[in-house]
Design a protein around this motif. Structure first.
Motif, short mmCIF file in Angstrom:
data_model
loop_
_atom_site.label_atom_id
_atom_site.label_comp_id
_atom_site.label_asym_id
_atom_site.label_seq_id
_atom_site.Cartn_x
_atom_site.Cartn_y
_atom_site.Cartn_z
N GLY A 363 11.25 -8.51 -0.54
CA GLY A 363 11.15 -10.03 -0.74
C GLY A 363 11.62 -10.90 0.33
N ALA A 364 12.66 -10.54 0.91
CA ALA A 364 13.35 -11.36 2.03
C ALA A 364 12.23 -11.55 2.91
CB ALA A 364 14.35 -10.95 2.54
N MET A 365 11.59 -10.47 3.32
CA MET A 365 10.57 -10.53 4.57
C MET A 365 9.36 -11.32 4.25
SD MET A 365 10.91 -8.90 7.29
CE MET A 365 9.55 -8.22 7.94
N ARG A 366 8.86 -11.34 3.00
CA ARG A 366 8.00 -11.97 2.41
C ARG A 366 8.03 -13.41 2.37
NH1 ARG A 366 5.42 -7.78 -2.48
NH2 ARG A 366 4.58 -6.41 -0.82
N SER A 367 9.05 -13.87 1.59
CA SER A 367 9.37 -15.33 1.24
C SER A 367 10.84 -15.84 1.52
CB SER A 367 8.94 -15.46 -0.21
OG SER A 367 9.70 -14.67 -0.88
N GLY A 368 11.70 -14.77 1.86
CA GLY A 368 13.32 -15.29 1.94
C GLY A 368 13.60 -15.17 0.59
N ASP A 369 13.17 -14.65 -0.44
CA ASP A 369 13.68 -14.86 -1.88
C ASP A 369 13.32 -13.58 -2.39
OD1 ASP A 369 14.73 -15.95 -4.17
OD2 ASP A 369 13.21 -17.78 -4.20
N ILE A 370 13.64 -13.43 -3.83
CA ILE A 370 13.45 -12.47 -4.74
C ILE A 370 11.91 -12.40 -5.13
CG2 ILE A 370 14.01 -11.28 -7.00
CD1 ILE A 370 16.69 -13.25 -6.78
N LEU A 371 11.38 -11.10 -4.94
CA LEU A 371 10.02 -10.76 -5.32
C LEU A 371 9.81 -11.68 -6.81
CD1 LEU A 371 9.60 -7.20 -4.42
CD2 LEU A 371 8.49 -9.10 -3.36
N PRO A 372 8.61 -12.23 -6.99
CA PRO A 372 8.53 -13.20 -8.05
C PRO A 372 8.45 -12.30 -9.45
CG PRO A 372 6.75 -13.15 -6.71
CD PRO A 372 7.71 -12.54 -6.08
N TRP A 373 8.19 -10.89 -9.34
CA TRP A 373 8.35 -10.12 -10.44
C TRP A 373 9.51 -8.92 -10.48
CZ3 TRP A 373 4.70 -9.81 -6.56
CH2 TRP A 373 4.89 -8.97 -5.47
N ASP A 374 10.48 -9.20 -9.56
CA ASP A 374 11.52 -8.28 -9.40
C ASP A 374 12.53 -8.76 -10.71
OD1 ASP A 374 12.82 -5.98 -8.80
OD2 ASP A 374 13.07 -6.79 -6.79
N HIS A 375 13.41 -7.84 -11.11
CA HIS A 375 14.22 -7.93 -12.29
C HIS A 375 15.73 -7.79 -11.81
CE1 HIS A 375 13.47 -3.81 -12.46
NE2 HIS A 375 14.68 -3.75 -13.15
N ASP A 376 16.06 -7.44 -10.50
CA ASP A 376 17.19 -7.19 -10.01
C ASP A 376 17.28 -7.39 -8.39
OD1 ASP A 376 15.89 -4.94 -9.06
OD2 ASP A 376 16.87 -3.37 -10.48
N VAL A 377 18.46 -7.21 -7.77
CA VAL A 377 18.70 -7.42 -6.54
C VAL A 377 19.63 -6.10 -5.97
CG1 VAL A 377 19.94 -8.44 -4.49
CG2 VAL A 377 18.67 -9.95 -6.31
N ASP A 378 18.84 -5.60 -4.72
CA ASP A 378 19.53 -4.07 -4.25
C ASP A 378 20.25 -4.43 -3.26
OD1 ASP A 378 18.39 -2.67 -6.52
OD2 ASP A 378 16.24 -2.61 -5.20
N ILE A 379 21.76 -3.95 -3.01
CA ILE A 379 22.41 -4.03 -2.05
C ILE A 379 22.99 -2.54 -1.57
CG2 ILE A 379 24.70 -4.90 -1.13
CD1 ILE A 379 24.06 -7.33 -2.84
N GLY A 380 22.99 -2.08 -0.18
CA GLY A 380 23.57 -0.83 -0.11
C GLY A 380 24.78 -1.37 0.68
N PHE A 381 25.59 -0.42 0.33
CA PHE A 381 27.15 -0.63 1.18
C PHE A 381 27.67 0.79 1.56
CE2 PHE A 381 28.38 0.01 -3.15
CZ PHE A 381 29.60 0.69 -2.95
N ILE A 382 28.62 0.74 2.62
CA ILE A 382 29.33 1.73 3.18
C ILE A 382 30.37 2.34 2.02
CG2 ILE A 382 30.73 2.96 5.04
CD1 ILE A 382 27.87 2.35 5.89
N ARG A 383 30.32 3.69 1.78
CA ARG A 383 30.87 4.23 0.60
C ARG A 383 32.45 4.03 0.95
NH1 ARG A 383 30.40 10.53 -1.01
NH2 ARG A 383 31.34 10.63 1.16
N GLU A 384 32.84 4.31 2.12
CA GLU A 384 34.20 4.37 2.47
C GLU A 384 35.02 2.97 2.33
OE1 GLU A 384 31.68 5.67 4.33
OE2 GLU A 384 32.39 7.75 4.17
N ASP A 385 34.19 1.90 2.23
CA ASP A 385 34.77 0.49 2.06
C ASP A 385 34.86 0.42 0.68
OD1 ASP A 385 34.19 0.49 4.93
OD2 ASP A 385 32.53 -0.92 4.97
N LEU A 386 34.46 1.05 -0.27
CA LEU A 386 34.65 0.67 -1.49
C LEU A 386 35.92 0.23 -2.08
CD1 LEU A 386 32.91 2.59 -4.52
CD2 LEU A 386 35.18 1.88 -4.82
N ASN A 387 37.05 0.76 -1.47
CA ASN A 387 38.43 0.40 -2.23
C ASN A 387 38.93 -1.10 -1.67
OD1 ASN A 387 38.65 2.72 -3.89
ND2 ASN A 387 39.60 3.93 -2.15
N ARG A 388 38.09 -1.68 -0.56
CA ARG A 388 38.59 -2.62 -0.15
C ARG A 388 38.32 -3.88 -1.08
NH1 ARG A 388 35.99 -2.64 6.01
NH2 ARG A 388 37.17 -0.81 6.64
N CYS A 389 37.39 -3.53 -2.09
CA CYS A 389 37.11 -4.54 -3.02
C CYS A 389 37.71 -4.43 -4.34
CB CYS A 389 35.52 -4.68 -3.39
SG CYS A 389 35.12 -5.82 -4.56
#
Length: 506
Positions: A363-389
């Motif tokens: 969606g970001a590549m197409r329009s800089g926004d969420i896809l108009p039919w999408d129902h969530d946002v997906d984020i990846g993160f480094i597992r080792e950083d989890l306890n920082r939050c």
């Protein structure tokens, strides 16, 4: 002498015979013409124009727009019945007006005035409670409460206008010292759950605002899904506009204001509250979540932090609204943007290395926004950083609501995390932990709802960034290669739903 006499006799005989033959010929000819004429009259009767119908035989009057607690339907009805004694008039209501109006108590004096209750009752079949089935005329005149007709010619003018523009709606103002009609264009986008009003300078509209009467064909009422929904006639214009039926405004007719209504501040407040509730219910019925008024004001009728989201369970990454040929409700998209921005801020404050993933990156590549039919946002993160939050750390063992009201929890269908808009509204952001394994960023444990998650580690060395939901967020480098690895060649340019085998892109 005898020879001469004989010749004269022969000549006279022939002359008489000739006259007899001529007489017989003309007699036969005239007789034939007479018979032919009679036969022609029997076979082809003389064509005459049918008698011209009276207005009362062409038009039925309906009164729908009135209130139980304060109304003027008795005098409004008599205004029309007094001019057109044989015209039928229907008063349509949901609940019995109380106290009952005089016209209801003395209905025997006006047999052509009929009351029709819309709300269902035991022992009442649908046909008996459906007003349109009772209308026997070609046209219907819909009149607001407290209206007076002072001239037959006004109604005749409206009928002539509609007969020359069949399939349309003819309206005229109910005259008083301050009433004017506004001509509106109504842009209804069912796929995006939106309605937009524009004020236009024209005599041809999608709908009008201001007190007015309308004339339309009975067949037009039969075309809409629910002709008498409240608030009326606003509900009817929504339906006719969706069918591209136009409204024609005509001026200078003799419809006038009757008894003044809602004069006290309390009555005006009550009327305003009633209208607001009706509007909310109407938009809920027609699944309209965002309304942009002609004044420029935007109104929301969808979900909020205090309500559930606008759709139910998602199966195989396909929300139910896609099967209804709709995209994500705009309120859900708005709430999802808020949730995503909140999560980005928390992750950056905590020092967690993250990037935009999967369909959200698409969606970001197409329009800089969420896809108009999408129902969530997906984020990846480094597992080792989890306890920082602190919120992710707490969510490992139990659900937790942060200081801004967002709910953090561990997903039940895999070893990943979700951040919901609120404890009640479960529109959410997915947080997927990854770790490095032999040059590949591997997903942590299993996911049943997200596939093709793993990718070469070099896409994160170094990271890039991209605009998304109004801010700059981290992303893999070589985004096109990254997305085509996950979704296939040309995935950025050729949009597809999560499961294109079930639904094709419109």
């Amino acid at each position: 002498m005898r020879l001469k006499s004989y010749k004269s006799f022969i000549f006279l005989f022939l002359l008489i015979l000739t006259k007899i033959l001529v007489f017989c010929y003309f007699t036969r000819l005239i007789s034939g013409l007479i018979e032919s004429t009679i036969e022609e009259k029997l076979v082809k009767p003389t064509l005459t124009k049918p008698p011209r119908k009276k207005i009362s035989e062409l038009v039925t009057v309906l009164i729908r727009e009135f209130e139980q607690h304060e109304n003027d339907i008795t005098l409004t009805s008599h205004s029309f019945v007094n001019l057109f004694a044989t015209m039928e008039l229907f008063i349509i209501y949901d609940e019995l007006p109380y106290p009952p109006p005089d016209i209801m108590l003395n209905n025997n004096t006006s047999p052509n005035i009929k009351f029709v209750k819309l709300s269902p009752e035991l022992r009442t079949n649908f046909a008996d409670s459906y007003p349109i089935s009772k209308i026997r005329t070609k046209y219907v005149l819909i009149v607001p409460d407290s209206t007076r007709l002072t001239s037959r010619q006004s109604l005749q003018t409206m009928v002539q206008k509609l007969s020359s523009n069949p399939g349309s709606i003819v309206v005229t103002v109910v005259n008083n010292h301050k009433n004017n009609l506004s001509c509106l264009r109504m842009n209804i986008n069912l796929r995006e759950w939106t309605l937009k009003y524009d004020l236009i300078k024209s005599m041809i509209c999608d709908g009008v605002s201001g007190k007015h009467v309308m004339l339309l064909e009975t067949e037009t009422l039969k075309k809409v899904s629910n002709a008498f929904l409240l608030p009326f006639p606003h509900s009817l214009y929504l339906q006719t506009a969706s069918l591209d039926l136009k409204v024609n405004i005509i001026k200078g007719l003799s419809f006038h204001e009757g008894k003044p209504l809602f004069r006290s501040h309390h009555a005006q407040w009550k009327q305003k509250q009633t209208e607001a509730l009706r509007i909310k219910k109407l938009y809920n019925i027609f699944k309209i979540k965002q309304v942009k008024r002609e004044t420029g004001l935007t109104e929301w009728y969808g979900c909020s932090k205090e309500t559930s989201r606008c759709f139910g369970t998602v199966l195989d990454s396909m929300p139910s609204y896609l099967y209804d040929k709709r995209w994500t409700p705009p309120c859900c998209i708005s709430n999802l943007r808020k949730t995503a921005k909140h999560v980005f801020g928390i992750l950056e404050e905590s020092g967690i290395r993250y990037w935009l993933e999967a369909g959200s990156l698409l969606g970001a590549m197409r329009s800089g926004d969420i896809l108009p039919w999408d129902h969530d946002v997906d984020i990846g993160f480094i597992r080792e950083d989890l306890n920082r939050c602190e919120w992710l750390k707490k969510a490992k063992s139990r659900s937790v609501v942060d200081t801004k009201g967002f709910l953090w929890e561990k997903a039940t269908e895999g070893n990943f995390y979700r951040v919901h808009f609120s404890k009640t509204n479960k529109i959410h952001v997915n947080l997927f932990p990854f770790y490095s394994k032999n040059g590949t960023m591997a997903r942590d444990s299993w996911y049943t709802t997200h596939k093709n998650m793993e990718f070469p580690e070099n896409f994160l060395h170094p990271m890039s960034s991209i605009d998304f939901v109004g801010r700059n967020v981290p992303s893999p480098n070589n985004i096109r290669d990254f997305l085509e690895l996950k979704f296939g060649k040309g995935s950025i340019e050729i949009p597809e739903y999560p499961d294109p085998s079930k639904l094709k892109f419109p």
